[in-house]
Design a protein around this motif. Structure first.
Motif, mmCIF file in Angstrom:
data_model
loop_
_atom_site.group_PDB
_atom_site.id
_atom_site.type_symbol
_atom_site.label_atom_id
_atom_site.label_comp_id
_atom_site.label_asym_id
_atom_site.label_seq_id
_atom_site.Cartn_x
_atom_site.Cartn_y
_atom_site.Cartn_z
ATOM 1 N N GLY A 1 0.845 -1.189 0.000
ATOM 2 C CA GLY A 1 0.000 0.000 0.000
ATOM 3 C C GLY A 1 0.878 1.236 0.000
ATOM 4 O O GLY A 1 1.882 1.282 0.707
ATOM 5 N N MET A 2 0.499 2.252 -0.781
ATOM 6 C CA MET A 2 1.335 3.457 -0.902
ATOM 7 C C MET A 2 0.463 4.692 -0.716
ATOM 8 O O MET A 2 -0.610 4.814 -1.309
ATOM 9 N N VAL A 3 0.942 5.605 0.123
ATOM 10 C CA VAL A 3 0.275 6.894 0.307
ATOM 11 C C VAL A 3 1.258 7.981 -0.092
ATOM 12 O O VAL A 3 2.353 8.079 0.463
ATOM 13 N N PHE A 4 0.859 8.784 -1.078
ATOM 14 C CA PHE A 4 1.745 9.795 -1.638
ATOM 15 C C PHE A 4 1.534 11.144 -0.944
ATOM 16 O O PHE A 4 0.538 11.378 -0.267
ATOM 17 N N GLN A 5 2.484 12.041 -1.197
ATOM 18 C CA GLN A 5 2.428 13.404 -0.672
ATOM 19 C C GLN A 5 1.145 14.103 -1.110
ATOM 20 O O GLN A 5 0.533 14.858 -0.374
ATOM 21 N N SER A 6 0.729 13.846 -2.352
ATOM 22 C CA SER A 6 -0.413 14.550 -2.942
ATOM 23 C C SER A 6 -1.739 13.803 -2.760
ATOM 24 O O SER A 6 -2.760 14.226 -3.289
ATOM 25 N N TYR A 7 -1.710 12.648 -2.046
ATOM 26 C CA TYR A 7 -2.871 11.796 -1.774
ATOM 27 C C TYR A 7 -3.323 11.015 -3.009
ATOM 28 O O TYR A 7 -3.750 9.884 -2.903
ATOM 29 N N PRO B 1 3.803 11.941 3.988
ATOM 30 C CA PRO B 1 2.344 12.048 3.891
ATOM 31 C C PRO B 1 1.742 13.261 4.587
ATOM 32 O O PRO B 1 0.595 13.605 4.327
ATOM 33 N N LEU B 2 2.498 13.911 5.472
ATOM 34 C CA LEU B 2 1.922 14.998 6.258
ATOM 35 C C LEU B 2 2.426 16.372 5.839
ATOM 36 O O LEU B 2 2.041 17.382 6.441
ATOM 37 N N SER B 3 3.260 16.438 4.808
ATOM 38 C CA SER B 3 3.929 17.703 4.484
ATOM 39 C C SER B 3 2.973 18.765 3.947
ATOM 40 O O SER B 3 3.274 19.958 4.018
ATOM 41 N N ASN B 4 1.817 18.360 3.415
ATOM 42 C CA ASN B 4 0.874 19.340 2.864
ATOM 43 C C ASN B 4 -0.165 19.813 3.875
ATOM 44 O O ASN B 4 -1.060 20.581 3.533
#
Length: 332
Positions: A78-84, A160-163
């Motif tokens: 499973g992958m969660v990106f910076q931009s969702y 994942p939390l940078s935005n």
């Protein structure tokens, strides 16, 4: 069995070595962070683990099997990106179920797992909403639910939390940690934020220039940085040269007293106050001190509690001290 393992893994782009023959083990059922500044190789390492980049050297194992050359869809990650990366035209439920649909999970089972994933992140009541109707924190939760719904071997989180704003970041740190704890998932989190890594990690891996500088639990790494780079990255600001090594101490562990004072052990240096910054709860004191290992003055920073700090003025002659328990010896 470990969740994943890198054996002498490298990634070279032309003349640039992004990852330099690293060995690391991702423990099963734990949260591991890859921590370091931009360009240190942490995201490249994550992308190789996910299968989006093929290593130029070495071997990647997932649960003991060689997946070095396997494509992403064969790895069950499973992958969660910076931009969702949510699909704007789909409902929240359809976004969460997208990976299940690709895996041809039957309808009733798919509905059950979508519901469970949304309940886990507290968004079951928004199953019919579109992503644009959600806040940033809610979108992040949907992305996590989508990644968890497929029951992956590993959950990979790329900054994942940078935005998110500062308040939401704190909330989501606790939320991700809760989800990991409840599910027992093996999680790899890429971040440049040392506070995030310290708060969330079971294991943290500090990287620089494609190499691992130090790894261990936060309780092992934080009080005993392996070198100056790790110390600086974790917030140690004070470095005092000695004859054959270097001492470092955190600002909150420095004591400042007016005039001269003798201490029987630890660090004790004469100094002068060069700057003061009152911050409500604490006072940040910048000092110029005379260190025994150099002819040049050493800049030190002390973080003192405002209620107990001495009444200091710029230019005051002081003694700067730290107890032996708070001193870390680094290689010269």
């Amino acid at each position: 069995m470990s969740a994943a393992e890198f054996r002498a893994v490298s990634q070279v782009f032309g003349d640039f070595t992004a990852v330099d023959a690293i060995d690391l083990t991702i423990p099963e059922g734990k949260l591991t962070t890859l921590l370091g500044p931009s360009g240190c190789g942490k995201t490249t390492s994550l992308r190789m683990l996910a299968g989006y980049l093929r290593p130029t050297g070495g071997q990647i194992l997932i649960r003991g099997e060689d997946f070095t050359t396997a494509p992403p869809e064969k790895r069950n990650l499973g992958m969660v990106f910076q931009s969702y990366a949510l699909f704007p035209h789909m409902s929240v439920a359809d976004n969460v179920g997208y990976g299940l649909k690709l895996r041809r999970v039957p309808g009733p089972e798919r509905t059950k797992r979508i519901t469970e994933a949304l309940e886990m992140v507290g968004l079951a009541h928004l199953a019919g909403s579109r992503p644009k109707q959600l806040s940033g924190g809610q979108q992040q939760r949907v992305a996590i639910a989508r990644a968890v719904a497929i029951q992956p071997n590993l959950l990979l989180l790329d900054e994942p939390l940078s935005n998110l704003d500062a308040r939401l970041r704190l909330q989501m740190r606790a939320e991700i940690r809760r989800i990991q704890s409840e599910t027992g998932l093996s999680v790899v989190l890429v971040t440049h934020d040392q506070d995030e890594a310290l708060e969330m990690s079971d294991q943290m891996i500090v990287m620089k220039d494609g190499r691992i500088q130090q790894q261990g639990s936060p309780q092992e790494v934080f009080p005993a940085p392996a070198n100056r780079f790790v110390a600086e990255f974790l917030g140690y600001e004070n470095f005092v040269p000695t004859a054959d090594a270097q001492l470092t101490v955190r600002p909150e562990h420095l004591q400042v007293s007016l005039g001269s004072a003798e201490t029987s052990d630890g660090l004790s240096l004469p100094g002068r106050v060069t700057d003061l910054a009152y911050r409500g709860v604490d006072v940040l004191v910048t000092l110029s001190a005379d260190a025994p290992g150099t002819s040049e003055p050493v800049r030190l920073v002390a973080d003192l509690r405002a209620t107990t700090a001495p009444d200091l003025r710029i230019g005051d002659e002081v003694t700067v001290a730290a107890g032996p328990a708070h001193l870390v010896t680094l290689p010269a």
